[in-house]
Design an enzyme around this catalytic site. Structure first.
Site, PDB file in Angstrom:
ATOM      1  N   HIS A   3      -5.624   2.421   3.808  1.00 31.92           N
ATOM      2  CA  HIS A   3      -4.699   1.198   4.173  1.00 31.92           C
ATOM      3  C   HIS A   3      -4.748   0.261   3.164  1.00 31.92           C
ATOM      4  O   HIS A   3      -3.740  -0.438   3.186  1.00 31.92           O
ATOM      5  CB  HIS A   3      -5.288   0.801   5.676  1.00 31.92           C
ATOM      6  CG  HIS A   3      -6.311   0.190   5.444  1.00 31.92           C
ATOM      7  ND1 HIS A   3      -7.794   0.230   5.885  1.00 31.92           N
ATOM      8  CD2 HIS A   3      -6.500  -1.556   5.374  1.00 31.92           C
ATOM      9  CE1 HIS A   3      -8.360  -0.917   5.976  1.00 31.92           C
ATOM     10  NE2 HIS A   3      -8.014  -1.678   5.642  1.00 31.92           N
ATOM     11  N   ASP A  22     -10.490   6.927   6.053  1.00 36.35           N
ATOM     12  CA  ASP A  22      -9.673   5.876   5.460  1.00 36.35           C
ATOM     13  C   ASP A  22      -9.995   5.576   4.011  1.00 36.35           C
ATOM     14  O   ASP A  22     -10.511   4.785   3.614  1.00 36.35           O
ATOM     15  CB  ASP A  22     -10.113   4.619   6.228  1.00 36.35           C
ATOM     16  CG  ASP A  22      -8.850   3.600   6.158  1.00 36.35           C
ATOM     17  OD1 ASP A  22      -8.301   3.864   5.012  1.00 36.35           O
ATOM     18  OD2 ASP A  22      -8.649   2.743   6.773  1.00 36.35           O
ATOM     19  N   SER A  58     -12.257  -4.473   3.218  1.00 42.66           N
ATOM     20  CA  SER A  58     -11.933  -3.048   3.225  1.00 42.66           C
ATOM     21  C   SER A  58     -11.997  -2.500   1.748  1.00 42.66           C
ATOM     22  O   SER A  58     -11.584  -3.128   0.887  1.00 42.66           O
ATOM     23  CB  SER A  58     -10.455  -2.982   3.765  1.00 42.66           C
ATOM     24  OG  SER A  58     -10.386  -3.172   5.112  1.00 42.66           O
TER      25      SER A  58
HETATM   26  N1  ARG Z   1      -8.773  -3.208  11.396  1.00 45.48           N
HETATM   27  C1  ARG Z   1      -8.695  -2.731   9.924  1.00 45.48           C
HETATM   28  C2  ARG Z   1      -8.440  -4.101   9.174  1.00 45.48           C
HETATM   29  O1  ARG Z   1      -8.458  -5.098   9.632  1.00 45.48           O
HETATM   30  C3  ARG Z   1      -7.780  -1.748   9.417  1.00 45.48           C
HETATM   31  C4  ARG Z   1      -6.335  -1.920   9.521  1.00 45.48           C
HETATM   32  C5  ARG Z   1      -5.490  -0.922   9.119  1.00 45.48           C
HETATM   33  N2  ARG Z   1      -5.108   0.026  10.225  1.00 45.48           N
HETATM   34  C6  ARG Z   1      -4.353  -0.051  11.305  1.00 45.48           C
HETATM   35  N3  ARG Z   1      -4.289   0.803  12.060  1.00 45.48           N
HETATM   36  N4  ARG Z   1      -3.509  -1.334  11.365  1.00 45.48           N
HETATM   37  O2  ARG Z   1      -7.851  -4.229   8.039  1.00 45.48           O
HETATM   38  N1  ASP Z   2     -10.142  -3.888   8.277  1.00 46.41           N
HETATM   39  C1  ASP Z   2     -10.077  -5.037   7.213  1.00 46.41           C
HETATM   40  C2  ASP Z   2      -9.848  -5.134   6.026  1.00 46.41           C
HETATM   41  O1  ASP Z   2      -8.493  -4.410   5.814  1.00 46.41           O
HETATM   42  C3  ASP Z   2     -11.825  -4.997   7.219  1.00 46.41           C
HETATM   43  C4  ASP Z   2     -12.517  -5.956   8.472  1.00 46.41           C
HETATM   44  O2  ASP Z   2     -11.641  -6.934   9.042  1.00 46.41           O
HETATM   45  O3  ASP Z   2     -13.571  -5.636   9.028  1.00 46.41           O
HETATM   46  O4  ASP Z   2     -10.155  -5.724   5.151  1.00 46.41           O
END
Ligand code: ARG
Ligand code: ASP
Length: 731
Positions: free
Chosen positions: A84, A220, A652
């Site tokens: 991502h 990921d 991330s």
């Molecule tokens: N929750 C994670 C973060 O805050 C991954 C986000 C990317 N994935 C998604 N399905 N939107 O960045």
């Molecule tokens: N998914 C988040 C990021 O893209 C990581 C988190 O918020 O734990 O940095």
């Protein structure tokens, strides 16, 4: 004997209860954290994690594109980050024929690696406290704006001087709300090429349904490579560039992790707000976020309904959906988590302790006696305008697609009034962008969104300082607003008759500009934005200045009245280390969630043809034949694991390291129940989620056939001497 063991275990447990919160400044680890980390299992020294004079793990940690983290895993600049995090680069190289998002991408030699314009990879060279220099010349007679200006001038002067002396990129960043300033020197590489990415069905497996969720089964990751000039220094893209040879690259450990293992995450966490007073945490969790969640709820429902029934809508709105749902889901988890863990009460209790401490000494009472009250009052004073701002952000900025689109005509309209001879070229440029707009826009979806959201916005804004269109709308009933919206859409020329509009733009741009300028869509969009910028923002920013000041005083007071407590600064996109343990958690009564997931769990979630849970045939084959090579663990293929590291957005792509500082995982998310860690960390339920590095290696080698990349890495596998368990019952 038995009793003694129990006592020892308990003592260890209570000690750990305070250990895992925090994102620590790397150069202070030796002083603040090393002893505790070693007690928790760390087998290396703080100096091996961060050193300026010797190569250290820090030299392998990369700020990727300014928003994510990545790590160097070979002497030839190989860089590992999340799928991502590399998403937009993977997308930018994708076409209908070569859809790398869908099918994955693997360079089978360096020649096949793909250039990414604008992508940067920055490595910290050193960090240095410059608080005294930044504060120099401040005096008590200055008001807040003068203070701010003086500090900015000092910062600019220091950076200028440093930049003249050295080739690094310098910045000076405030910590603890301006109680401390740190100079950061970085080397920023600009030639960063895409090497490999799994298909989304692996890299984004579970997509939005599984986002923020443990147990998780997502691979990921994506792989890049840093290139440098022949001198190994940053250089603009050139075919002559060579793979960067870093001062340090991580060893990749294939032992896997075990419950109770020490674990740490090294990276660039973005923003946290751990030192807010309890009332502002309440404002966020119970006032702002519920409003934002409700708006997004409505929007997401509209999108979801369409996306489930139409492939075309899905293509158009998948990325908007992902963007909107990411924070939406986090906020819901955050609020639940705060309630479950009584986060606000815990804060209030802490504040009472603080007040008691302040009042115990007259000098503290004189200096800090009113700080918390002032701060709380300022936050509450800000609440009405802040809530209105969020309504604009959610509805005008994210919600109604048209509202942002209309800004594009602003220049055309302004220049048309000035009789600008360049008008035609402005119009041509606008029309060039039109196909892209239509690619991710469906008028029916947007009209429905406007019907749902505009009445909410109109109800939320106060009567004060409204301009024409907004004043008119404020006087309408909901029913009349709906009639207004239908007419707005019907009248809009580029939706009603795109061909006619294109012709008008190319032949008579002035007339086209006039038509747009007179449309309700344009008037409304501009007025909503101007109200946000000219009325709401100034109301909030004058208070923000004071809030910053009082937050700073509060932090100063905290550190003074609790000298034995360790405080860590809020995340601010600078390099930090978090450490914890691989450990399960209890999200609710009677439920314990294990620390690891396996490929068998991926298969349990598999839904053929589903856009979130489909799988590539090759992965199914590998699972059937159990062809895991050296990456498997006792006949099973590990996929993800969790630990109690304190992480946030920006972490991330951060490496998860074992007690020896070797790479065991790749951080990418947090467990839903503990997302309140940005406001109030609670080690009982806060867990970060990582891909097991063995899954990364397995996908690269067995799935993609890019084993040459694994050959480039330094794999380590420790063989532990097996210690027989002692039988104490029968000596
Ligand atoms: N929750 C994670 C973060 O805050 C991954 C986000 C990317 N994935 C998604 N399905 N939107 O960045
Ligand atoms: N998914 C988040 C990021 O893209 C990581 C988190 O918020 O734990 O940095």
């Amino acid at each position: 004997m038995k009793n003694r063991i129990i006592i020892c275990l308990l003592a260890l447990f209570t000690f750990q209860a305070t250990a895992k919160e925090g994102m620590w400044i790397p150069y202070l680890l030796g002083q603040l954290n090393q002893a505790e980390m070693q007690e928790m299992g760390l087998e290396i020294t703080a100096d091996q994690i961060y050193s300026v004079n010797n190569s250290s793990i820090k030299d392998a940690i990369v700020h990727f594109g300014g928003g994510c983290t990545a790590e160097l895993i070979s002497s030839k600049g190989l860089l590992l980050t999340n799928h991502h995090c590399g998403y937009s680069q993977i997308q930018s190289h994708s076409t209908v024929e070569k859809n790398f998002l869908k099918n994955g991408f693997w360079a089978m030699s360096s020649k096949e690696e793909l250039q990414n314009k604008g992508l940067t990879a920055a490595i910290v060279k050193f960090m240095k406290d410059v608080t005294n220099e930044v504060m120099e010349g401040l005096d008590d007679d200055m008001n807040l704006s003068e203070r701010g200006e003086h500090i900015q001038n000092n910062i600019q002067a220091i950076i200028k001087l440093r930049s003249e002396e050295s080739p690094f990129d310098f910045s000076i960043v405030p910590f603890f709300y301006g109680n401390q300033y740190i100079l950061i020197a970085k080397e920023t590489f600009k030639d960063v090429r895409l090497v490999g990415a799994p298909p989304s069905s692996i890299g984004k497996f579970g997509a939005d349904t599984d986002n923020w969720v443990w147990p998780r089964h997502t691979g990921d990751f994506s792989i890049f490579r840093i290139y440098a000039g022949k001198d190994n220094k940053p250089a603009e893209y050139s075919e002559d560039n060579v793979p960067y040879n870093p001062n340090y690259h991580l060893k990749v450990n294939t032992n896997g992790v075990h419950d109770g293992d020490f674990n740490m995450v090294y990276g660039f966490p973005g923003t946290t707000q751990e030192y807010l007073p309890s009332n502002e945490v309440h404002n966020i969790a119970e006032v702002y976020n519920p409003a934002r969640i409700d708006i997004r709820d409505r929007l997401l429902k509209i999108l979801d309904k369409r996306m489930r029934t139409s492939e075309a809508s899905r293509l158009k709105y998948a990325s908007k959906y992902a963007r909107i749902s990411n924070s939406w889901k986090k906020w819901i988890g955050e609020r639940n988590g705060l309630n479950e863990s009584k986060g606000i009460e815990r804060k209030q209790k802490f504040e009472n302790e603080f007040l008691a401490a302040v009042n115990s000494k007259s000098s503290w009472r004189n200096e800090y006696g009113d700080v918390l009250d002032q701060l709380k009052k300022l936050y509450d004073d800000r609440r009405p305008a802040q809530l209105e701002r969020y309504h604009y952000i959610e509805i005008g900025y994210y919600g109604i697609g048209l509202s942002r689109h209309m800004f594009r005509y602003r220049k055309l309209i302004e220049e048309a009034e000035k009789e600008d001879p360049e008008l035609k070229s402005i119009a041509d440029k606008l029309m060039e962008g039109m196909p892209k707009f239509h690619e991710s826009y469906e008028p029916e979806i947007d009209r429905e969104a406007m019907h749902q959201l505009l009445p909410i916005y109109i109800a939320a804004i106060s009567d004060q300082d409204l301009t024409e269109e907004l004043k008119m709308l404020k006087s309408l009933s909901d029913e009349e607003i709906h009639i207004y919206i239908d007419k707005l859409f019907e009248d809009l020329i580029f939706l009603k008759d795109p061909k006619k509009f294109a012709k008008l733009m190319s032949k008579k741009p002035k007339k086209a500009a006039k038509k747009i300028a007179n449309s309700s869509a344009y008037k409304l969009s501009i007025e909503m934005y101007e109200h946000f910028r000219n009325v709401l923002n100034p109301r909030v920013s004058s208070l923000n200045e004071k809030i910053e000041f009082y937050q700073g005083r509060y932090l100063k007071a905290l550190r003074e009245v609790f000298p034995d407590k360790r405080f860590y600064p809020d995340a601010n996109s600078t390099l930090r280390l978090a450490y914890g343990k691989v450990e399960p958690y209890h999200p609710k009564d009677g439920v314990t969630l294990n620390t690891k997931t396996y490929l068998s769990g991926v298969m349990q979630k598999y839904v053929p043809g589903d856009y979130e849970f489909d799988l590539p045939a090759k992965l199914l084959e590998l699972y059937e034949s159990k062809d895991y090579g050296v990456y498997g663990d006792d006949g099973k293929m590990p996929v993800c694991f969790i630990a109690s590291n304190h992480t946030t957005g920006g972490n991330s792509g951060s490496p998860a390291l074992n007690s020896r500082g070797e790479l065991v995982g790749l951080n990418f998310d947090r467990a839903w129940e503990g997302t309140m860690s940005d406001l109030n960390y609670d080690e009982r339920i806060c867990r970060n989620i990582m891909v097991d590095v063995r899954y990364v290696l397995f996908i690269v080698d067995k799935f993609a056939g890019a084993g040459y990349l694994v050959d480039e890495m330094d794999l380590v596998h420790h063989v532990e001497a097996k210690v027989e368990e002692m039988d104490t019952t029968n000596p």
